[in-house]
Motif scaffolding. Structure first.
Motif, mmCIF file in Angstrom:
data_model
loop_
_atom_site.group_PDB
_atom_site.id
_atom_site.type_symbol
_atom_site.label_atom_id
_atom_site.label_comp_id
_atom_site.label_asym_id
_atom_site.label_seq_id
_atom_site.Cartn_x
_atom_site.Cartn_y
_atom_site.Cartn_z
ATOM 1 N N ILE A 52 0.821 -1.205 0.000
ATOM 2 C CA ILE A 52 0.000 0.000 0.000
ATOM 3 C C ILE A 52 0.861 1.263 0.000
ATOM 4 N N VAL A 71 1.734 0.643 -4.403
ATOM 5 C CA VAL A 71 0.745 0.243 -5.408
ATOM 6 C C VAL A 71 0.395 1.399 -6.339
ATOM 7 N N ARG A 72 0.479 2.621 -5.874
ATOM 8 C CA ARG A 72 0.129 3.756 -6.742
ATOM 9 C C ARG A 72 1.098 3.885 -7.910
ATOM 10 N N HIS A 75 0.843 0.835 -11.777
ATOM 11 C CA HIS A 75 -0.123 0.820 -12.875
ATOM 12 C C HIS A 75 0.477 0.311 -14.181
ATOM 13 N N THR A 95 -7.720 3.815 1.536
ATOM 14 C CA THR A 95 -6.588 3.921 0.610
ATOM 15 C C THR A 95 -6.554 2.708 -0.310
ATOM 16 N N ASN A 98 -9.464 2.887 -2.774
ATOM 17 C CA ASN A 98 -9.253 3.871 -3.841
ATOM 18 C C ASN A 98 -8.235 3.389 -4.872
ATOM 19 N N GLU A 99 -7.174 2.753 -4.404
ATOM 20 C CA GLU A 99 -6.144 2.272 -5.333
ATOM 21 C C GLU A 99 -6.700 1.179 -6.245
ATOM 22 N N SER A 102 -9.042 2.700 -8.752
ATOM 23 C CA SER A 102 -8.271 3.417 -9.767
ATOM 24 C C SER A 102 -7.743 2.447 -10.826
#
Length: 320
Positions: A52, A71-72, A75, A95, A98-99, A102
């Motif tokens: 995370i 994780v952000r 992608h 969090t 949301n990830e 996304s």
């Protein structure tokens, strides 16, 4: 298979590790990919580990993994698998939600191994898809997300959602995926390298047959136990149970005493209380809701039965 361009472009998988993740499920996911690369002498698959926040994550066996990135920044993966383990609901957060949303909005394929399905369901991205989870959490998952299409199979591949039970089941899912991507010969060679001589199919059941789990071989007794396991929330009367398996009540009681050493009533009650224990440990259901979910109409009767079985009350179980 995982949504990547297969003409000489490696498929890239991301593994999002949640605290207390199952190490065996994680490694069983990666090792077939490594073996496929080695045996084909090509880089068919690449993978990266995610968390995370990009910080190290400790598995349920105490081993700590330092991820490649948060994780952000993951992608660039064709598919992201959430790897979870014990007490997955403890690590669900806005969090994480949301990830995952996304990634879904970007059209990424998403998957889960062991109890990672809780995270996908929490993010609302399993609606309309078949999905599965480790058998130990199956009934809990159904209680928390009653509107999902949940199965008890080894793994489910439904369009761009890949969910898998725990243990060595990810090994089967990855070998199956290798077969779809690169042919049966490579998949069988990978299985042989893993000393995995019997590759299971998606629709195979997770749990061993009742006969193997219990050591019981009498078909009437096995049928009776099967009905008990199927009717936990609305328990059958012993008379109805006996009729369903073609026995008189006296014959059913005699069979349980001779082969198991207990009465059908005590055996059935034990199954229900074991299920209650799972709910108390793995969900936020109230004690009243747990009692109802395992067939008790009276909270006091549930509490007394639970204490007689485990030596402490449902409240003490929850608090511990």
């Amino acid at each position: 298979m995982f949504g990547s361009n297969l003409n000489n472009t490696p498929q890239k998988l991301g593994f999002l590790l949640l605290p207390n993740f199952s190490m065996i499920a994680f490694t069983a996911s990666i090792e077939p990919l490594r073996s496929a690369n080695r045996l084909s002498r090509k880089t068919l698959y690449e993978w990266q580990t995610l968390s995370i926040d990009g910080l190290p994550v400790t598995a349920s066996n105490g081993v700590t993994i330092t991820p490649d990135k948060a994780v952000r920044f993951g992608h660039d993966s064709d598919v992201v698998f959430v790897c979870a383990g014990t007490k997955p609901q403890k690590y669900l957060s806005s969090t994480l939600q949301n990830e995952l949303r996304s990634l879904a909005l970007r059209g990424k394929a998403l998957g889960a191994v062991c109890t990672g399905s809780f995270a996908l369901a929490y993010a609302g991205i399993l609606t309309g898809y078949r999905c599965t989870i480790h058998w130990e959490d199956l009934e809990t998952f159904k209680e928390v997300y009653p509107n999902l299409d949940i199965t008890a199979t080894l793994f489910e591949i439904d369009r761009n959602r890949f969910t898998c039970s725990g243990g060595t089941a990810p090994l089967d899912m990855m070998i199956y995926s290798i077969k779809l991507d690169h042919g049966e010969t490579l998949a069988l060679n990978v299985a042989e390298q893993m000393l995995h001589n019997f590759v299971r199919e998606p629709q195979d059941n997770q749990r061993m047959a009742i006969e193997h789990r219990t050591g019981i071989h009498n078909p009437k007794l096995l049928a009776a136990i099967g009905f008990m396991e199927a009717y936990i929330e609305a328990p059958l009367s012993l008379e109805r149970l006996a009729k369903n398996v073609g026995l008189s009540l006296r014959q059913l009681e005699r069979l349980f005493r001779s082969d198991i050493g207990t009465t059908p009533a005590k055996y059935y009650l034990s199954l229900r209380l074991q299920r209650a224990r799972q709910f108390l440990r793995r969900t936020s259901m109230s004690i009243l809701e747990v009692g109802i979910a395992v067939g008790f109409n009276s909270p006091s009767h549930f509490g007394k039965s639970y204490k007689d079985k485990f030596g402490h009350s449902p409240t003490q179980e929850r608090n511990s």
